[in-house]
Design an enzyme around this catalytic site. Sequence first.
Site, PDB file in Angstrom:
ATOM      1  CD  GLU A 295      -6.096  33.934  26.371  1.00 24.33           C
ATOM      2  OE1 GLU A 295      -6.350  33.798  25.162  1.00 24.33           O
ATOM      3  OE2 GLU A 295      -6.997  33.997  27.245  1.00 24.33           O
ATOM      4  N   PRO A 296      -0.004  33.289  25.170  1.00 27.29           N
ATOM      5  CG  PRO A 296       2.169  33.425  25.983  1.00 27.29           C
ATOM      6  CD  PRO A 296       0.775  33.912  26.244  1.00 27.29           C
ATOM      7  N   GLY A 297       0.753  30.459  23.149  1.00 32.12           N
ATOM      8  CA  GLY A 297       0.840  28.995  23.134  1.00 32.12           C
ATOM      9  C   GLY A 297       2.027  28.606  22.281  1.00 32.12           C
ATOM     10  CE1 TYR A 339      -3.054  24.138  11.139  1.00 38.72           C
ATOM     11  CE2 TYR A 339      -4.997  25.223  10.246  1.00 38.72           C
ATOM     12  CZ  TYR A 339      -4.360  24.548  11.281  1.00 38.72           C
ATOM     13  OH  TYR A 339      -5.031  24.278  12.445  1.00 38.72           O
ATOM     14  CB  CYS A 366      -2.617   5.297   2.925  1.00 34.63           C
ATOM     15  SG  CYS A 366      -1.581   3.860   3.073  1.00 34.63           S
ATOM     16  CD  GLU A 367      -5.317  10.950   3.344  1.00 37.73           C
ATOM     17  OE1 GLU A 367      -6.278  10.300   3.779  1.00 37.73           O
ATOM     18  OE2 GLU A 367      -5.434  11.933   2.583  1.00 37.73           O
ATOM     19  CE1 TYR A 395      -0.577  26.478  18.068  1.00 37.83           C
ATOM     20  CE2 TYR A 395      -2.365  25.089  18.834  1.00 37.83           C
ATOM     21  CZ  TYR A 395      -1.704  26.290  18.855  1.00 37.83           C
ATOM     22  OH  TYR A 395      -2.159  27.321  19.654  1.00 37.83           O
TER      23      TYR A 395
HETATM   24  N1  LLP Z   1      -5.917  32.091  23.082  1.00 37.97           N
HETATM   25  C1  LLP Z   1      -6.960  31.609  22.384  1.00 37.97           C
HETATM   26  C2  LLP Z   1      -8.346  31.964  22.825  1.00 37.97           C
HETATM   27  C3  LLP Z   1      -6.754  30.758  21.285  1.00 37.97           C
HETATM   28  O1  LLP Z   1      -7.806  30.278  20.599  1.00 37.97           O
HETATM   29  C4  LLP Z   1      -5.442  30.430  20.919  1.00 37.97           C
HETATM   30  C5  LLP Z   1      -5.173  29.549  19.780  1.00 37.97           C
HETATM   31  C6  LLP Z   1      -4.387  30.946  21.680  1.00 37.97           C
HETATM   32  C7  LLP Z   1      -4.647  31.777  22.743  1.00 37.97           C
HETATM   33  C8  LLP Z   1      -2.952  30.608  21.379  1.00 37.97           C
HETATM   34  O2  LLP Z   1      -2.584  30.955  20.069  1.00 37.97           O
HETATM   35  P1  LLP Z   1      -1.009  30.746  19.749  1.00 37.97           P
HETATM   36  O3  LLP Z   1      -0.219  31.695  20.622  1.00 37.97           O
HETATM   37  O4  LLP Z   1      -0.685  29.271  20.049  1.00 37.97           O
HETATM   38  O5  LLP Z   1      -0.876  31.037  18.271  1.00 37.97           O
HETATM   39  N2  LLP Z   1      -3.764  24.672  14.951  1.00 37.97           N
HETATM   40  C9  LLP Z   1      -3.267  25.987  14.460  1.00 37.97           C
HETATM   41  C10 LLP Z   1      -3.283  26.998  15.570  1.00 37.97           C
HETATM   42  C11 LLP Z   1      -4.674  27.201  16.135  1.00 37.97           C
HETATM   43  C12 LLP Z   1      -4.636  28.177  17.263  1.00 37.97           C
HETATM   44  C13 LLP Z   1      -5.972  28.130  17.986  1.00 37.97           C
HETATM   45  N3  LLP Z   1      -6.105  29.091  19.064  1.00 37.97           N
HETATM   46  C14 LLP Z   1      -1.855  25.831  13.917  1.00 37.97           C
HETATM   47  O6  LLP Z   1      -1.390  24.708  13.907  1.00 37.97           O
HETATM   48  O7  LLP Z   1      -1.270  26.839  13.509  1.00 37.97           O
END
Ligand code: LLP
Length: 438
Positions: A295-297, A339, A366-367, A395
């Site tokens: 599951e890449p995002g 982060y 304003c932060e 993100y």
């Molecule tokens: N699968 C699940 C169940 C997840 O919770 C996530 C991300 C992914 C896949 C995808 O992860 P990725 O490949 O995008 O790293 N807001 C944070 C990232 C939170 C990720 C949450 N879950 C940031 O800005 O780094």
Amino acid sequence: MEPKLLNILPMETTVSSDGHLIVGGCDVVELSAKYGTPLYVYDESTIRTMAELFTKEFSDRYSNSRILYASKAYINPSIAKLSIEHGLGIDIVSGGELAVAASVDFPAEDIFFHGNNKSRTEVAEAIDYGIGQFVADSFYEIDLINELASNHNKVQNVMLRLSPGIDGHTHKKTTTGILDTKFGFSIETGDAEKAIKYVLTCKNLDLTGIHFHLGSPIFEMEPYDLAIRSVIEFLSPLIKNGFNMRDFSPGGGFAVGYTSEKSPPNISEYAKTIVKALTESCEQFDIPYPRLLVEPGRSIVARAGIALYKVGAIKEIPGLRKYVSVDGGMGDNIRPALYDSKYEVIVANKLNVTDTEVVRVVGKYCETGDILAPSADLPRCNTGDLIVLPTSGAYGMSMSSNYNLNPRPAVVMVSNGNSRIIRRRETYADLMRCDEFE
Ligand code: LLP
């Protein structure tokens, strides 16, 4: 431009003879004039390349595998359509993300619904749409999905999310595979075994597989290796006693290069590690090979996206610091504030200028914490210059807000010298569209 920067910019980035950044064949100076700033720019070919790379690196090593795009990184109808074109499934986490998927007729069987607290409405909507899988996170959800599937006279496919107790060594706010997490059934406490045995008794559920996600971003291979091997070992007696595991997912979390100092592993390394751990542990415990779902995002869209800002106010404190303010900030990219995330900074209209100075790049919110780059060595900036933060495709917009009632930026997709809006700039009217007032 330095090669180290080209490695984190969209793949077809060049520099014009007058020192302008060119992304997807488009001069960002012209994009800013045409669409305004702040502006998010996505290079279509980079998204396509990453989607194909993930599919190839995993299917070459393990034919029964599927890439699911984690839409939480950034989703809108255009990105969802690209996912379909490249044969990706999708990992959604809300009714809103389901609505976007449905808006482009995303194949229902390729939709996997995650989340630790799905609402009754969301579950009903997803069952109505006919989604492929829920990934259940709690006993409450097992009962909820079972009840609503029964109301729909359906047997609903589900996977269970486990927390394997493995630390992904990432930011504490994005670590999820450890014991102390809101996500998943813990192996250590015995909940995981209880949940598996319970789902197998639920008339309207078909437990097809097991899932975990260690966190994000993860730069090391060992957490994936350890977690896969320990989870397969844990599952082996349950599979021997009748659990027909057809799907297995080690989640996502694959790192990207935000700065030239910290390069991410190649996708091939992740694929090699994950496939090796899965095949060896299935052989060791004599378990049939399941379908592998990853599951890449971030790693699909981050490098494709840049955030483009215009410099406004510049404040010099003699002997201390120069503040360069841009027309965006924490409202369109919360990650530095949330982060302490680090980004490279580029003055996109002065790439041929060598005379530099160290400045602090800040947003317009304003932060005090609205700092995009605390210390950046840049060509001397003037009001009107254009600043780019590379690796902003994940993100950024998906976590954006209307804080200070600033409208969200427009988003354009570029390809072969052409640009098109995939999300228009918000207006003040948009900001009040939900307000009820006499
Ligand atoms: N699968 C699940 C169940 C997840 O919770 C996530 C991300 C992914 C896949 C995808 O992860 P990725 O490949 O995008 O790293 N807001 C944070 C990232 C939170 C990720 C949450 N879950 C940031 O800005 O780094």
